[in-house]
Design a protein around this motif. Sequence first.
Motif, short mmCIF file in Angstrom:
data_model
loop_
_atom_site.label_atom_id
_atom_site.label_comp_id
_atom_site.label_asym_id
_atom_site.label_seq_id
_atom_site.Cartn_x
_atom_site.Cartn_y
_atom_site.Cartn_z
N ARG A 344 -3.42 0.27 -8.02
CA ARG A 344 -4.45 0.42 -6.98
C ARG A 344 -4.68 -0.90 -6.25
O ARG A 344 -4.83 -0.94 -5.03
CB ARG A 344 -5.76 0.91 -7.62
CG ARG A 344 -5.75 2.39 -7.96
CD ARG A 344 -7.17 2.87 -8.26
NE ARG A 344 -7.74 2.20 -9.40
CZ ARG A 344 -7.64 2.64 -10.64
NH1 ARG A 344 -6.95 3.74 -10.90
NH2 ARG A 344 -8.20 1.97 -11.64
N GLU A 345 -4.65 -1.95 -7.01
CA GLU A 345 -4.86 -3.27 -6.44
C GLU A 345 -3.73 -3.62 -5.47
O GLU A 345 -3.95 -4.17 -4.39
CB GLU A 345 -4.92 -4.30 -7.56
CG GLU A 345 -5.51 -5.63 -7.15
CD GLU A 345 -5.65 -6.57 -8.34
OE1 GLU A 345 -5.60 -7.79 -8.14
OE2 GLU A 345 -5.79 -6.07 -9.48
N ARG A 346 -2.55 -3.26 -5.85
CA ARG A 346 -1.40 -3.54 -5.01
C ARG A 346 -1.51 -2.77 -3.69
O ARG A 346 -1.26 -3.31 -2.60
CB ARG A 346 -0.12 -3.14 -5.73
CG ARG A 346 1.13 -3.33 -4.93
CD ARG A 346 2.37 -3.02 -5.76
NE ARG A 346 3.58 -3.19 -4.98
CZ ARG A 346 4.11 -2.24 -4.22
NH1 ARG A 346 3.51 -1.05 -4.15
NH2 ARG A 346 5.21 -2.46 -3.52
N GLU A 347 -1.89 -1.54 -3.82
CA GLU A 347 -2.05 -0.72 -2.61
C GLU A 347 -3.09 -1.34 -1.68
O GLU A 347 -2.90 -1.44 -0.47
CB GLU A 347 -2.46 0.71 -2.99
CG GLU A 347 -1.31 1.49 -3.60
CD GLU A 347 -1.78 2.83 -4.16
OE1 GLU A 347 -3.00 3.08 -4.17
OE2 GLU A 347 -0.91 3.60 -4.61
N PHE A 348 -4.15 -1.79 -2.29
CA PHE A 348 -5.19 -2.42 -1.49
C PHE A 348 -4.66 -3.68 -0.81
O PHE A 348 -4.92 -3.93 0.36
CB PHE A 348 -6.38 -2.77 -2.38
CG PHE A 348 -7.43 -3.58 -1.70
CD1 PHE A 348 -8.35 -2.97 -0.84
CD2 PHE A 348 -7.50 -4.97 -1.86
CE1 PHE A 348 -9.32 -3.73 -0.20
CE2 PHE A 348 -8.45 -5.72 -1.21
CZ PHE A 348 -9.37 -5.10 -0.37
N MET A 349 -3.91 -4.45 -1.57
CA MET A 349 -3.38 -5.70 -1.02
C MET A 349 -2.39 -5.43 0.11
O MET A 349 -2.33 -6.18 1.09
CB MET A 349 -2.70 -6.52 -2.13
CG MET A 349 -3.63 -6.99 -3.23
SD MET A 349 -5.04 -7.93 -2.59
CE MET A 349 -4.25 -9.46 -2.18
N LEU A 350 -1.61 -4.39 -0.05
CA LEU A 350 -0.66 -4.05 1.01
C LEU A 350 -1.40 -3.68 2.29
O LEU A 350 -1.02 -4.10 3.40
CB LEU A 350 0.23 -2.89 0.55
CG LEU A 350 1.28 -3.25 -0.51
CD1 LEU A 350 2.01 -1.99 -0.97
CD2 LEU A 350 2.28 -4.26 0.06
N GLU A 352 -4.34 -4.59 3.05
CA GLU A 352 -5.01 -5.79 3.52
C GLU A 352 -4.02 -6.68 4.26
O GLU A 352 -4.34 -7.26 5.31
CB GLU A 352 -5.63 -6.53 2.33
CG GLU A 352 -6.49 -7.72 2.72
CD GLU A 352 -7.74 -7.29 3.51
OE1 GLU A 352 -8.01 -6.07 3.59
OE2 GLU A 352 -8.43 -8.17 4.05
N ARG A 353 -2.85 -6.77 3.70
CA ARG A 353 -1.83 -7.60 4.35
C ARG A 353 -1.52 -7.06 5.75
O ARG A 353 -1.40 -7.81 6.71
CB ARG A 353 -0.55 -7.62 3.50
CG ARG A 353 0.50 -8.54 4.07
CD ARG A 353 1.76 -8.54 3.25
NE ARG A 353 2.51 -7.31 3.42
CZ ARG A 353 3.76 -7.15 2.98
NH1 ARG A 353 4.36 -8.13 2.32
NH2 ARG A 353 4.40 -6.02 3.16
N GLN A 354 -1.36 -5.76 5.82
CA GLN A 354 -1.06 -5.17 7.12
C GLN A 354 -2.19 -5.43 8.11
O GLN A 354 -1.95 -5.71 9.29
CB GLN A 354 -0.84 -3.66 6.96
CG GLN A 354 -0.30 -2.98 8.20
CD GLN A 354 1.01 -3.61 8.68
OE1 GLN A 354 1.93 -3.87 7.87
NE2 GLN A 354 1.10 -3.93 9.97
N ARG A 355 -3.38 -5.37 7.59
CA ARG A 355 -4.53 -5.59 8.46
C ARG A 355 -4.53 -7.02 9.02
O ARG A 355 -4.69 -7.24 10.22
CB ARG A 355 -5.82 -5.36 7.67
CG ARG A 355 -7.07 -5.33 8.52
CD ARG A 355 -8.30 -5.22 7.64
NE ARG A 355 -8.50 -6.42 6.82
CZ ARG A 355 -9.00 -7.56 7.27
NH1 ARG A 355 -9.36 -7.66 8.54
NH2 ARG A 355 -9.15 -8.59 6.48
N LYS A 357 -1.99 -8.92 9.24
CA LYS A 357 -0.81 -9.05 10.10
C LYS A 357 -1.13 -8.57 11.50
O LYS A 357 -0.79 -9.23 12.50
CB LYS A 357 0.29 -8.16 9.51
CG LYS A 357 1.63 -8.82 9.35
CD LYS A 357 2.53 -7.83 8.59
CE LYS A 357 3.93 -8.35 8.54
NZ LYS A 357 4.80 -7.43 7.79
#
Length: 424
Positions: A344-350, A352-355, A357
């Motif tokens: 779940r954390e990874r999904e959130f980070m992904l 977030e990263r896209q955001r 970006k």
Amino acid sequence: MYTMRMLDNGNNNTSGPTGAAALSGVQTAGGTTSSATGVTTLPGVTDERMDASSDSAVSSMGSERVPSLSDGEWMETGSNSSHTQADSHYTMDYASNMRFVFFNVSKYRMSYDCSYSVSGRNAGSPRCQTERTMPPVAQKKHQMFAKRYFQEQGTGSPLGATAHPTTPMKYDYDSHTVGAGAPGNAYSGPIEGAAGPQPEIKYSCSVDFTRHQSGRSAVEHVHHNHTYHMPAESSGSLQRPVSRDKKVRKSESEEHLTRDEKRARALNVPIPVNDIINLPMDEFNERLSKYDLSEAQLSLIRDIRRRGKNKVAAQNCRKRKLDQIISLADEVKEMRDRKMRLIREREFMLIERQRVKDKFSQLYRHVFQSLRDPDGNQYHPYEYSLQQSADGNVLLVPRNQTNPHHPRSTAMEPKTKPDPEHKE
DNA sequence: ACGAATTGTCATTAG
DNA sequence: CCCTAATGACAATTC
């Protein structure tokens, strides 16, 4: 003064070269010691003899393990039922008691809060000068063979003749004899929690709670004793719950005897079984020295002590194993939870990263579009890009001057964040 | 009848 | 060296 070692020697003498009697089937096969000890020596005691045979390990394995000899049979003379009432009551009592303690642990007859080790007894153990010979290890197969041999031959043990093949052996044994610990206890933690959502865990609570109940009559249920058994007293009497009803055929004391106790009684062993098992070595030897015991008695005593201690050890061992399983199940659950959390954390980070970006691209475009050449015209994104130098300054770099190794990145995706303030 | 679970015991090893 | 705890393996029994 007697020592365990002496006991061993006693066996040797009796049973011959093999040494400690109980252990080897070979001996038994030889028709010596144990069988002699538990059974033959006591001609007058029919019950005991049965007992000895029923027990898987009379002083020597060989002859005694006669499956056909059911304890129930000799306990309940005249009864075809393999279950004596006493047995039924006992079983139920025990089962229900432990059952509500819970989970699988409830299956264990002894209370588990007893410490795993009974250490400290060795300390004072006296040394015996006599040689202690471990019995040549007879292979189990051999032992069993011996047992069956006797069973089939009907020799070597009175049991052979009387054994009723179809009568299931009944264990009237009460583990509490060993006097191990206090009841009810440890294992109060829900295993369910431990096992958690993992249904595959074999040791689930449900298993045992339903067990032992089926097939029991309502009447039997009536006699459940829902109290925890207390550790056996030094008297050596078993702590089996006292059945309060009808069986008056035999004296209660007799009914509640364990196999070893019956054997001990048969051989007139003057020391309570519980003491034999639980006394520290020094006290034990001291006690032994008070009596003039026969070799058969000494052999039996030694076996009783060994079996009693091992029984407790086995129970502790199993309990420990169960604990480990539960612990591992817990660990598995914990790891699974952690894995899910990380996913779940990874999904959130992904996301977030896209955001970030997207935000950066937006800023880049804004900065780039705000730049003007000397003529006041916008730079073309295909010809220029913004790059950040090592010192942090943002540079407007012509595309053809960019690092050839870098694929021509689109203006919208610069490697570094442009700094609108530092345009060149 | 069959298989799983339980329990006691033995053999072995290690402390 | 002796005693005991721990434990794997087996057998008997129970369910």
